[in-house]
Every structure is written in C-alpha cells, then in structure tokens.
Design a protein around this motif. Structure first.
Motif, PDB file in Angstrom:
ATOM      1  N   THR A  88     -19.417  -9.582   0.270  1.00  0.00           N
ATOM      2  CA  THR A  88     -19.340  -9.346   1.706  1.00  0.00           C
ATOM      3  C   THR A  88     -20.102 -10.449   2.430  1.00  0.00           C
ATOM      4  O   THR A  88     -21.269 -10.696   2.142  1.00  0.00           O
ATOM      5  CB  THR A  88     -19.957  -7.976   2.070  1.00  0.00           C
ATOM      6  OG1 THR A  88     -19.328  -6.966   1.286  1.00  0.00           O
ATOM      7  CG2 THR A  88     -19.768  -7.664   3.543  1.00  0.00           C
ATOM      8  N   ARG A 132     -16.555  -4.811 -11.591  1.00  0.00           N
ATOM      9  CA  ARG A 132     -16.112  -5.130 -10.234  1.00  0.00           C
ATOM     10  C   ARG A 132     -17.209  -5.890  -9.503  1.00  0.00           C
ATOM     11  O   ARG A 132     -18.386  -5.554  -9.605  1.00  0.00           O
ATOM     12  CB  ARG A 132     -15.781  -3.842  -9.489  1.00  0.00           C
ATOM     13  CG  ARG A 132     -15.389  -4.052  -8.039  1.00  0.00           C
ATOM     14  CD  ARG A 132     -15.027  -2.740  -7.358  1.00  0.00           C
ATOM     15  NE  ARG A 132     -13.797  -2.187  -7.864  1.00  0.00           N
ATOM     16  CZ  ARG A 132     -12.590  -2.497  -7.414  1.00  0.00           C
ATOM     17  NH1 ARG A 132     -12.449  -3.365  -6.438  1.00  0.00           N
ATOM     18  NH2 ARG A 132     -11.507  -1.931  -7.918  1.00  0.00           N
ATOM     19  N   GLU A 187     -20.670  -3.805  -9.848  1.00  0.00           N
ATOM     20  CA  GLU A 187     -20.360  -2.421 -10.212  1.00  0.00           C
ATOM     21  C   GLU A 187     -19.577  -2.351 -11.524  1.00  0.00           C
ATOM     22  O   GLU A 187     -18.978  -3.335 -11.951  1.00  0.00           O
ATOM     23  CB  GLU A 187     -19.529  -1.769  -9.105  1.00  0.00           C
ATOM     24  CG  GLU A 187     -20.224  -1.786  -7.740  1.00  0.00           C
ATOM     25  CD  GLU A 187     -19.313  -1.307  -6.638  1.00  0.00           C
ATOM     26  OE1 GLU A 187     -19.299  -0.090  -6.420  1.00  0.00           O
ATOM     27  OE2 GLU A 187     -18.640  -2.149  -6.033  1.00  0.00           O
ATOM     28  N   CYS A 243      -7.629  -9.135  -7.880  1.00  0.00           N
ATOM     29  CA  CYS A 243      -8.191  -8.981  -6.543  1.00  0.00           C
ATOM     30  C   CYS A 243      -7.101  -8.450  -5.626  1.00  0.00           C
ATOM     31  O   CYS A 243      -5.932  -8.403  -5.993  1.00  0.00           O
ATOM     32  CB  CYS A 243      -8.730 -10.308  -6.010  1.00  0.00           C
ATOM     33  SG  CYS A 243      -7.475 -11.569  -5.734  1.00  0.00           S
ATOM     34  N   TRP A 295     -12.092  -7.834  -9.844  1.00  0.00           N
ATOM     35  CA  TRP A 295     -12.399  -6.957 -10.964  1.00  0.00           C
ATOM     36  C   TRP A 295     -11.594  -7.329 -12.195  1.00  0.00           C
ATOM     37  O   TRP A 295     -10.583  -8.016 -12.124  1.00  0.00           O
ATOM     38  CB  TRP A 295     -12.138  -5.499 -10.590  1.00  0.00           C
ATOM     39  CG  TRP A 295     -10.689  -5.175 -10.363  1.00  0.00           C
ATOM     40  CD1 TRP A 295      -9.800  -4.716 -11.291  1.00  0.00           C
ATOM     41  CD2 TRP A 295      -9.966  -5.290  -9.141  1.00  0.00           C
ATOM     42  NE1 TRP A 295      -8.560  -4.544 -10.707  1.00  0.00           N
ATOM     43  CE2 TRP A 295      -8.645  -4.880  -9.395  1.00  0.00           C
ATOM     44  CE3 TRP A 295     -10.298  -5.703  -7.850  1.00  0.00           C
ATOM     45  CZ2 TRP A 295      -7.673  -4.874  -8.401  1.00  0.00           C
ATOM     46  CZ3 TRP A 295      -9.323  -5.688  -6.868  1.00  0.00           C
ATOM     47  CH2 TRP A 295      -8.037  -5.272  -7.159  1.00  0.00           C
ATOM     48  N   SER A 303     -12.924  -8.439  -3.050  1.00  0.00           N
ATOM     49  CA  SER A 303     -13.127  -7.567  -4.213  1.00  0.00           C
ATOM     50  C   SER A 303     -12.403  -8.164  -5.408  1.00  0.00           C
ATOM     51  O   SER A 303     -11.210  -8.459  -5.333  1.00  0.00           O
ATOM     52  CB  SER A 303     -12.577  -6.163  -3.942  1.00  0.00           C
ATOM     53  OG  SER A 303     -13.363  -5.521  -2.975  1.00  0.00           O
ATOM     54  N   THR A 321     -17.894  -7.172  -5.546  1.00  0.00           N
ATOM     55  CA  THR A 321     -17.480  -7.174  -4.147  1.00  0.00           C
ATOM     56  C   THR A 321     -18.400  -8.116  -3.392  1.00  0.00           C
ATOM     57  O   THR A 321     -19.621  -7.992  -3.463  1.00  0.00           O
ATOM     58  CB  THR A 321     -17.551  -5.762  -3.540  1.00  0.00           C
ATOM     59  OG1 THR A 321     -16.723  -4.886  -4.311  1.00  0.00           O
ATOM     60  CG2 THR A 321     -17.069  -5.753  -2.093  1.00  0.00           C
TER      61      THR A 321
END
Length: 153
Positions: free
Chosen positions: A74, A70, A142, A113, A100, A98, A72
């Motif tokens: 921001t 994953r 992650e 997503c 993945w 996000s 993400t």
C-alpha cells in the motif's frame, strides 16, 4: 530492453521501528490511537522507493515469493520524516498491489496478482514520481510470506 529501469523497494528499518514504538507507547500508557490514525500492524513493515529520475513509465511488476503466501503493498501519500509523525488512514492510496503464490505452487512459478489493480498501482507510482524523489509503502506479509521470502522490483 535497453531503456528499462528497475526500481527496488528497500526496507526502511528506522521508520518501521519508529512506527512500532508508537504502537508500543500507546499500549504501555493504555491510550488509544488518534481519530483516523493508522497504526503499524505486527505483520507490516515500511519500505521506500527512491526515484533516480522523475520521468518514468510503468511497464510491469517483478515479484518473487520463495514460498506460498500473500504480499500486499500500500502506497502512502505522506512525505515521511523519521520522526513521530503519525500515519493517518486518509494517507493510504488505492488501489493496493496484492501479490500471492498459492500452496503447492513451485518456487519458479509466476506470482499471481489482480492485474487491473497492479497495473493501476504501478501507473500511479510512476505518476507520483514526477513530483517526488522518494515514496513510502506499507508491506503487509500474510499466509506464510515474510520479508525474508519476498523480492520485489
């Protein structure tokens, strides 16, 4: 399409290092972060997006993950300078993007997503490009994803 422009995120290793040094300095001195300060986590890195033109229209994300995991992304509202300017939580923009790829999915499969969030995230970046030449982002890696396993545009 002939009018398409791809904007790649680029790692900002200098700013990432400065933010890591802030965390390390606080730990060594036994101090706490400022109220509202957002410290860089070990799985995060700072990336930048340069805008060669201020007139943009978001069309789509091109994210590739070499293996499951994953990512993400921001956006930050802060206009960074590579000094010890602290990142505050209120400077993080919503929504985050996000992306993945699940365990066992083939390398060539489309990265998943949250479509509405990803669309809004892209449109917000295009809107902010009207008044900026560069933006900074926190990339959180992650579940097996790492800077070496992602490519984004």
């Amino acid at each position: 399409m002939s009018g398409e422009l791809q904007l790649p995120f680029r790692p900002d290793n200098q700013l990432t290092e400065v933010m890591r040094l802030r965390v390390q300095s606080l730990q060594q001195r036994g101090q706490k972060k400022q109220d509202g300060e957002r410290l860089l986590r070990p799985n995060e890195a700072v990336y930048r997006l340069d805008f060669p033109t201020q007139v943009l229209r978001f069309s789509r994300w091109m994210v590739r993950l070499a293996r499951s995991g994953r990512l993400t992304i921001t956006a930050t509202s802060q206009l960074w300078t590579p000094d010890l300017t602290n990142l505050m939580t209120r400077q993080l923009l919503e929504p985050a993007g996000s992306f993945w790829r699940g365990q066992g999915e083939a390398c060539g499969t489309v990265v998943q997503c949250y479509e509405a969030d990803a669309q809004e995230f892209g449109e917000r970046i295009a809107e902010l490009a009207k008044v900026r030449k560069v933006m900074y982002f926190l990339f959180a890696f992650e579940d097996g994803c790492s800077p070496e396993t992602k490519r984004t545009a």
